[in-house]
Motif scaffolding. Structure first.
Motif, short mmCIF file in Angstrom:
data_model
loop_
_atom_site.label_atom_id
_atom_site.label_comp_id
_atom_site.label_asym_id
_atom_site.label_seq_id
_atom_site.Cartn_x
_atom_site.Cartn_y
_atom_site.Cartn_z
N SER A 180 18.90 17.06 0.76
CA SER A 180 17.80 17.74 0.08
C SER A 180 17.00 16.78 -0.78
O SER A 180 15.77 16.86 -0.86
N ALA A 181 17.69 15.82 -1.43
CA ALA A 181 17.00 14.83 -2.25
C ALA A 181 16.10 13.94 -1.41
O ALA A 181 14.95 13.65 -1.78
N ILE A 182 16.58 13.50 -0.25
CA ILE A 182 15.75 12.68 0.64
C ILE A 182 14.57 13.48 1.15
O ILE A 182 13.43 12.98 1.21
N ALA A 183 14.80 14.75 1.53
CA ALA A 183 13.70 15.59 2.01
C ALA A 183 12.66 15.79 0.91
O ALA A 183 11.45 15.75 1.18
N LEU A 184 13.11 15.99 -0.32
CA LEU A 184 12.18 16.10 -1.45
C LEU A 184 11.35 14.83 -1.57
O LEU A 184 10.13 14.88 -1.77
N GLY A 185 12.00 13.67 -1.47
CA GLY A 185 11.28 12.42 -1.57
C GLY A 185 10.24 12.26 -0.47
O GLY A 185 9.12 11.79 -0.72
N VAL A 186 10.59 12.66 0.75
CA VAL A 186 9.65 12.57 1.87
C VAL A 186 8.42 13.43 1.61
O VAL A 186 7.26 12.98 1.75
N LEU A 187 8.63 14.68 1.22
CA LEU A 187 7.50 15.59 0.98
C LEU A 187 6.66 15.12 -0.19
O LEU A 187 5.42 15.15 -0.14
N ALA A 188 7.33 14.68 -1.27
CA ALA A 188 6.58 14.21 -2.43
C ALA A 188 5.81 12.93 -2.10
O ALA A 188 4.69 12.72 -2.58
N GLY A 189 6.41 12.06 -1.28
CA GLY A 189 5.70 10.85 -0.87
C GLY A 189 4.45 11.16 -0.09
O GLY A 189 3.38 10.56 -0.32
N LEU A 190 4.54 12.09 0.85
CA LEU A 190 3.36 12.49 1.63
C LEU A 190 2.28 13.09 0.74
O LEU A 190 1.09 12.91 0.98
N ALA A 191 2.71 13.81 -0.29
CA ALA A 191 1.74 14.50 -1.14
C ALA A 191 1.15 13.59 -2.22
O ALA A 191 -0.05 13.70 -2.53
N PHE A 192 1.94 12.67 -2.77
CA PHE A 192 1.51 11.96 -3.98
C PHE A 192 1.49 10.44 -3.87
O PHE A 192 1.04 9.77 -4.81
N CYS A 193 1.96 9.87 -2.76
CA CYS A 193 2.08 8.41 -2.67
C CYS A 193 1.21 7.81 -1.57
O CYS A 193 1.58 6.84 -0.93
N ARG A 194 0.04 8.36 -1.36
CA ARG A 194 -0.83 7.88 -0.29
C ARG A 194 -1.80 6.81 -0.78
O ARG A 194 -2.97 6.83 -0.45
N GLY A 195 -1.35 5.89 -1.60
CA GLY A 195 -2.16 4.73 -1.94
C GLY A 195 -2.96 4.85 -3.21
O GLY A 195 -3.77 3.98 -3.51
N SER A 196 -2.75 5.89 -4.02
CA SER A 196 -3.43 5.97 -5.30
C SER A 196 -2.46 5.70 -6.42
O SER A 196 -1.30 6.10 -6.36
N ASP A 197 -2.93 5.00 -7.42
CA ASP A 197 -2.10 4.65 -8.57
C ASP A 197 -2.41 5.60 -9.71
O ASP A 197 -3.47 5.53 -10.33
N PRO A 198 -1.51 6.55 -10.01
CA PRO A 198 -1.80 7.52 -11.05
C PRO A 198 -1.98 6.92 -12.43
O PRO A 198 -2.57 7.53 -13.31
N THR A 199 -1.46 5.72 -12.63
CA THR A 199 -1.60 5.12 -13.96
C THR A 199 -2.97 4.51 -14.16
O THR A 199 -3.43 4.33 -15.28
N ALA A 200 -3.65 4.17 -13.05
CA ALA A 200 -4.94 3.52 -13.16
C ALA A 200 -6.09 4.48 -12.95
O ALA A 200 -7.22 4.22 -13.33
N GLY A 201 -5.80 5.60 -12.29
CA GLY A 201 -6.85 6.57 -12.05
C GLY A 201 -7.83 6.13 -10.99
O GLY A 201 -8.91 6.68 -10.88
N ALA A 202 -7.48 5.15 -10.19
CA ALA A 202 -8.37 4.68 -9.14
C ALA A 202 -7.54 4.23 -7.97
O ALA A 202 -6.35 3.97 -8.09
N ALA A 203 -8.21 4.12 -6.84
CA ALA A 203 -7.50 3.68 -5.64
C ALA A 203 -7.07 2.23 -5.80
O ALA A 203 -7.80 1.41 -6.33
N VAL A 204 -5.87 1.94 -5.32
CA VAL A 204 -5.38 0.58 -5.36
C VAL A 204 -5.82 -0.13 -4.10
O VAL A 204 -6.19 0.49 -3.13
N PRO A 205 -5.82 -1.45 -4.11
CA PRO A 205 -6.19 -2.17 -2.91
C PRO A 205 -5.26 -1.85 -1.75
O PRO A 205 -4.17 -1.32 -1.93
N ALA A 206 -5.70 -2.18 -0.56
CA ALA A 206 -4.90 -1.92 0.63
C ALA A 206 -3.53 -2.55 0.49
O ALA A 206 -3.39 -3.69 0.07
N VAL A 207 -2.51 -1.77 0.84
CA VAL A 207 -1.15 -2.23 0.71
C VAL A 207 -0.74 -2.97 1.98
O VAL A 207 -1.00 -2.52 3.08
#
Length: 422
Positions: A180-207
């Motif tokens: 369940s923890a891994i599944a949570l990480g997968v879903l949260a990654g798809l939702a919140f980790c698509r290349g934006s840095d929440p600390t900077a408020g702007a898109a980060v360079p291409a990874v």
């Protein structure tokens, strides 16, 4: 200091000699890990990271986190699958086999000796050493958590995913919480980790992620997946048709290795159902071997070595031990090799990278949860054990002492604690 120019008259190193050197490197690394990796599957991940990422720099933390996440998704012994994958990455199929044998053989030999009647860890001295080794594992796992969190959960978003995964893993005990923890990480990654840095408020360079390319073709992957399924379905039928005790023994251990999620401890009920309930092994013998398996270095799945030796099914002795050991590890390795070539094709795609960023953060959470339970709750029973764990942690983190030396200090510390008044 200027860099020395290459010698134009020097002969280039042959690929074959370079490959042999890498195989020797894998053998050297995993031979040490096989005799020093106490503490169970989670501690093994810490030992592997210290050796392959920090010391030898075979790969970086991101690539290592990817490999750990892949192994967590699949049934089988996750830490052994990670070790197998590290050998495969470094030195190809031969390196994978060498890593497996070097990491597993010491534990398997000890379990075989115990099965034949020699109790290596019986008595107060042996118990004290085992206690010290468990305390040393606290430092090893804590070091792994710190190192992996810096690389895999470096921002508020992924740190939050890690914390949520840890809470979920602790709230839902066993493989259900881990999956369940891994599944949570997968879903949260798809939702919140698509290349934006929440600390900077702007898109980060291409990874540009670390390449995690395994030397396995798609054809080989398909063959391994077909072999996995064929053995899972075919072994019971062949055992019933032939009446062979050896095939029936292989079937019991292969099914256990194929159906277990969540690490070595989860295999206990599967093996109990396959061996104790039919009367092939009695309860006391079974539990004695299980306790011994937790006191030796290396993978907990070498419990199969002990059971293959003593079971009243199959050839018993050394041959039974070898059949059981190979059978319980084989399905996890077949699945891993079957999946890896498709990871080669998918791993660089942006959605998959986002998914893996979330999964990697969840892996950190799983390590945090395991650091608390069972590592800390089992090993830290008072002030003196805590002080020994603190000494081991400082040696490992501040003084950069090799993990094998920390294990030796922990064992000696366990003996010292035994001599102290209660």
């Amino acid at each position: 200091m200027t860099e020395r120019a290459p010698d134009p008259t020097a002969r280039p190193e042959k690929p074959s000699s370079r490959g042999a050197a890498r195989v020797r490197e894998v053998l050297a690394a995993f031979s040490v890990l096989g005799v020093t990796s106490f503490g169970g599957p989670v501690a093994h991940l810490g030992y592997f990271r210290a050796e392959a990422v920090s010391r030898r720099r075979w790969l970086g933390d991101t690539a290592y986190g990817d490999l750990v996440a892949i192994a967590q998704f699949l049934p089988g012994p996750a830490s052994s699958q990670v070790g197998f994958g590290l050998g495969l990455l470094r030195a190809g199929p031969v390196g994978a086999l060498v890593a497996f044998v070097a990491f597993t053989l010491p534990s398997a030999l000890v379990m075989f000796v115990i099965a034949t009647g020699v109790g290596l860890f019986e008595g107060p001295v042996g118990s004290a050493i085992v206690t010290g080794l468990g305390i040393g594992a606290v430092a090893i796992v804590a070091h792994a958590v710190i190192g992996m969190s810096r690389a895999l959960a470096p921002d508020p978003t992924r740190a939050s995913i890690a914390v949520a995964a840890a809470v979920l893993a602790l709230a839902l005990a066993g493989p259900a919480g881990q999956l369940s923890a891994i599944a949570l990480g997968v879903l949260a990654g798809l939702a919140f980790c698509r290349g934006s840095d929440p600390t900077a408020g702007a898109a980060v360079p291409a990874v540009h992620p670390e390449p995690l390319r395994f030397p396995v073709s798609r054809a080989a992957g398909v063959v391994c997946l077909v072999a996995f399924a064929s053995l899972l379905v075919g072994l019971p039928a062949v055992a019933a048709a032939t009446g062979s005790g050896s095939i029936a023994l292989v079937d019991v251990f292969y099914r256990a290795g194929a159906l277990v999620f969540g690490g070595g401890h989860v295999v206990l009920p599967l093996l109990h159902a396959g061996l104790v309930e039919p009367g092939f092994v009695d309860d006391n013998t079974f539990l004695t071997g299980y306790a011994a398996a937790q006191a030796v270095p290396g993978p907990l799945f070498t419990f199969a070595t002990y059971l293959g030796t003593v079971a009243d099914i199959g050839p018993g002795g050394a041959l039974g031990a070898a059949l059981a050991t190979v059978a319980i590890f084989a399905p996890g390795f077949l699945l891993l090799v079957g999946v890896l070539p498709f990871w080669n094709a998918l791993g660089s795609r942006a959605p998959v990278r986002a998914l893996m960023r979330g999964a990697n953060a969840a892996v950190v959470g799983l390590l945090v949860a395991a650091l608390y339970d069972p590592v800390v709750t089992t090993a830290i029973t008072g002030v003196a054990p805590f002080c020994l764990a603190l000494v081991c942690f400082v040696l490992l983190v501040v003084w950069r002492t090799p993990p094998w030396a920390v294990v030796a200090v922990a064992a000696a510390g366990g003996l010292l604690l035994w001599t102290l008044p209660a």
